[in-house]
Scaffold this motif. Structure first.
Motif, PDB file in Angstrom:
ATOM      1  N   TRP A 103      36.646  44.661  43.195  1.00 46.28           N
ATOM      2  CA  TRP A 103      36.102  43.356  42.806  1.00 46.28           C
ATOM      3  C   TRP A 103      35.896  42.360  44.022  1.00 46.28           C
ATOM      4  O   TRP A 103      36.657  42.106  44.721  1.00 46.28           O
ATOM      5  CB  TRP A 103      37.188  42.899  41.720  1.00 46.28           C
ATOM      6  CG  TRP A 103      37.390  43.728  40.552  1.00 46.28           C
ATOM      7  CD1 TRP A 103      38.487  44.543  40.290  1.00 46.28           C
ATOM      8  CD2 TRP A 103      36.455  43.874  39.390  1.00 46.28           C
ATOM      9  NE1 TRP A 103      38.341  44.986  39.147  1.00 46.28           N
ATOM     10  CE2 TRP A 103      37.287  44.710  38.470  1.00 46.28           C
ATOM     11  CE3 TRP A 103      35.476  43.238  38.941  1.00 46.28           C
ATOM     12  CZ2 TRP A 103      36.714  44.935  37.408  1.00 46.28           C
ATOM     13  CZ3 TRP A 103      34.735  43.491  37.710  1.00 46.28           C
ATOM     14  CH2 TRP A 103      35.602  44.257  36.791  1.00 46.28           C
ATOM     15  N   THR A 104      34.999  41.684  43.893  1.00 38.93           N
ATOM     16  CA  THR A 104      34.373  40.721  44.661  1.00 38.93           C
ATOM     17  C   THR A 104      34.054  39.420  44.147  1.00 38.93           C
ATOM     18  O   THR A 104      34.272  38.362  44.874  1.00 38.93           O
ATOM     19  CB  THR A 104      33.202  40.970  45.656  1.00 38.93           C
ATOM     20  OG1 THR A 104      32.165  41.418  44.751  1.00 38.93           O
ATOM     21  CG2 THR A 104      33.582  42.458  46.423  1.00 38.93           C
ATOM     22  N   PHE A 105      33.860  39.296  43.010  1.00 36.94           N
ATOM     23  CA  PHE A 105      33.605  38.030  42.339  1.00 36.94           C
ATOM     24  C   PHE A 105      34.838  37.242  42.077  1.00 36.94           C
ATOM     25  O   PHE A 105      34.777  35.956  41.980  1.00 36.94           O
ATOM     26  CB  PHE A 105      32.923  38.340  40.880  1.00 36.94           C
ATOM     27  CG  PHE A 105      33.709  38.283  39.806  1.00 36.94           C
ATOM     28  CD1 PHE A 105      34.195  37.265  38.921  1.00 36.94           C
ATOM     29  CD2 PHE A 105      34.448  39.481  39.537  1.00 36.94           C
ATOM     30  CE1 PHE A 105      35.053  37.397  37.832  1.00 36.94           C
ATOM     31  CE2 PHE A 105      35.367  39.751  38.514  1.00 36.94           C
ATOM     32  CZ  PHE A 105      35.434  38.621  37.624  1.00 36.94           C
ATOM     33  N   ARG A 106      35.982  37.802  41.978  1.00 45.76           N
ATOM     34  CA  ARG A 106      37.295  37.369  42.007  1.00 45.76           C
ATOM     35  C   ARG A 106      38.309  38.414  42.264  1.00 45.76           C
ATOM     36  O   ARG A 106      37.939  39.508  42.366  1.00 45.76           O
ATOM     37  CB  ARG A 106      37.443  37.103  40.320  1.00 45.76           C
ATOM     38  CG  ARG A 106      38.813  36.483  39.883  1.00 45.76           C
ATOM     39  CD  ARG A 106      39.021  36.094  38.762  1.00 45.76           C
ATOM     40  NE  ARG A 106      37.839  34.932  38.217  1.00 45.76           N
ATOM     41  CZ  ARG A 106      37.279  34.790  36.985  1.00 45.76           C
ATOM     42  NH1 ARG A 106      37.896  35.558  35.902  1.00 45.76           N
ATOM     43  NH2 ARG A 106      36.493  33.724  36.718  1.00 45.76           N
ATOM     44  N   LYS A 107      39.285  37.852  42.871  1.00 50.01           N
ATOM     45  CA  LYS A 107      40.485  38.485  43.596  1.00 50.01           C
ATOM     46  C   LYS A 107      41.312  39.134  42.348  1.00 50.01           C
ATOM     47  O   LYS A 107      41.666  38.446  41.531  1.00 50.01           O
ATOM     48  CB  LYS A 107      41.356  37.805  44.678  1.00 50.01           C
ATOM     49  CG  LYS A 107      42.447  38.573  45.321  1.00 50.01           C
ATOM     50  CD  LYS A 107      43.142  38.004  46.252  1.00 50.01           C
ATOM     51  CE  LYS A 107      44.167  38.650  47.029  1.00 50.01           C
ATOM     52  NZ  LYS A 107      43.459  39.875  47.679  1.00 50.01           N
TER      53      LYS A 107
END
Length: 300
Positions: A103-107
């Motif tokens: 995931w990269t939009f949110r940790k």
């Protein structure tokens, strides 16, 4: 190619008539209070835990593109929007499939609470959107590439089954239906069995296949009925399809007196003699289908 005009979302859908949601066809949401979504945006469907059929566990199951607003509901104030370019996942993405996702939009900190927005609309980025589509595809390498027409047909199979309509012909508008049906049917049955074997318990998912109780060629009326499918290991599926074992109405295995062509299969079947099928009662095999298997396929 990246398009900065397109936004990407994971949206919750209950596929509920009460909410005016019809998976892959219409989506209803409070556009006046939440104007994130616009025509042309790409979405991934999520079934939330509260609406899930799978032990209150959320899962991702398809994708599409936001289309036109076709109606405004005066009772709820919701906009009802069409879903264009519907795409059914070939493997539902469950929690265990997403824990290692990049995931990269949110940790992701190891817990799903508050990871997705409470309003049911979570904006992600293109990297995550493309990655999720790739993840589900890579989990089913045996599924053949489908044409756009076949992909749409797989979605229609999903919608028909939701309405307990199980008939499908060999062709639909000149398109062979088998591959599209199998994309929908195989994952639906495995999903119902929690991606496990019906009798062997937890196994490597790559070893799972779905066997039809009544063969495809025998009855067009039940081709979309998931209660005509059972999730097995490849060896057990082959033996079941050939009639070397069957089930009684209570789900217990009955082994044929006719020996299988190879000793390994006989040894395997004896290991599971009298074993009871592991299944959620709601999705257990149809007894009439099992009776057919005992009478017409089981070797005596």
């Amino acid at each position: 190619m990246s398009n900065s005009q397109i936004n990407y979302f994971i949206i919750d859908s209950s596929s509920s008539i009460e909410h005016n949601d019809v998976d892959f066809k219409y989506y209803s949401y409070q556009n006046h209070n939440n104007n994130q979504l616009h025509k042309g945006d790409l979405i991934i469907y999520r079934r939330s835990g509260s609406a899930s059929e799978w032990g209150n566990e959320f899962y991702l199951y398809g994708a599409g593109r936001f289309g036109d607003v076709v109606r405004q509901d005066p009772t709820t104030g919701n906009d009802i929007v069409t879903i264009e370019e519907p795409y059914l996942f070939s493997h539902c993405l469950m929690k265990q499939n997403l824990r290692t996702f990049d995931w990269t939009f949110r940790k992701f900190k190891g817990k799903w609470s508050n990871f997705f927005n409470m309003n049911g609309i979570t904006q992600i980025n293109e990297h995550d959107y493309r990655g999720l589509l790739e993840r589900q595809k890579n989990m089913t390498p045996e599924i053949p590439e489908l044409s756009d027409e076949e992909e749409l047909l797989a979605v229609k199979c999903y919608q028909a089954e939701k309405n307990e309509m199980y008939f499908i012909n060999d062709e639909a508008k000149g398109i062979k239906t088998y591959n599209a049906v199998q994309k929908f049917f195989a994952d639906k049955v495995k999903f119902n069995y929690h991606y496990k074997s019906a009798v062997a318990g937890p196994v490597d998912e790559d070893d799972l296949v779905v066997a039809r109780i009544i063969p495809w060629s025998e009855n067009q009326e039940i081709r979309l009925d998931p209660r005509n499918g059972i999730s097995f290991t490849k060896e057990l599926a082959k033996a079941f399809t050939a009639g070397y074992f069957t089930f009684n109405d209570k789900g217990h295995i009955i082994i044929s007196d006719v020996s299988a062509p190879d000793a390994e299969t006989d040894k395997l079947l004896n290991k599971y003699k009298n074993r009871k099928i592991h299944m959620n009662y709601q999705y257990s095999p149809n007894r009439e289908y099992l009776q057919y298997h005992r009478e017409h396929i089981f070797k005596r």
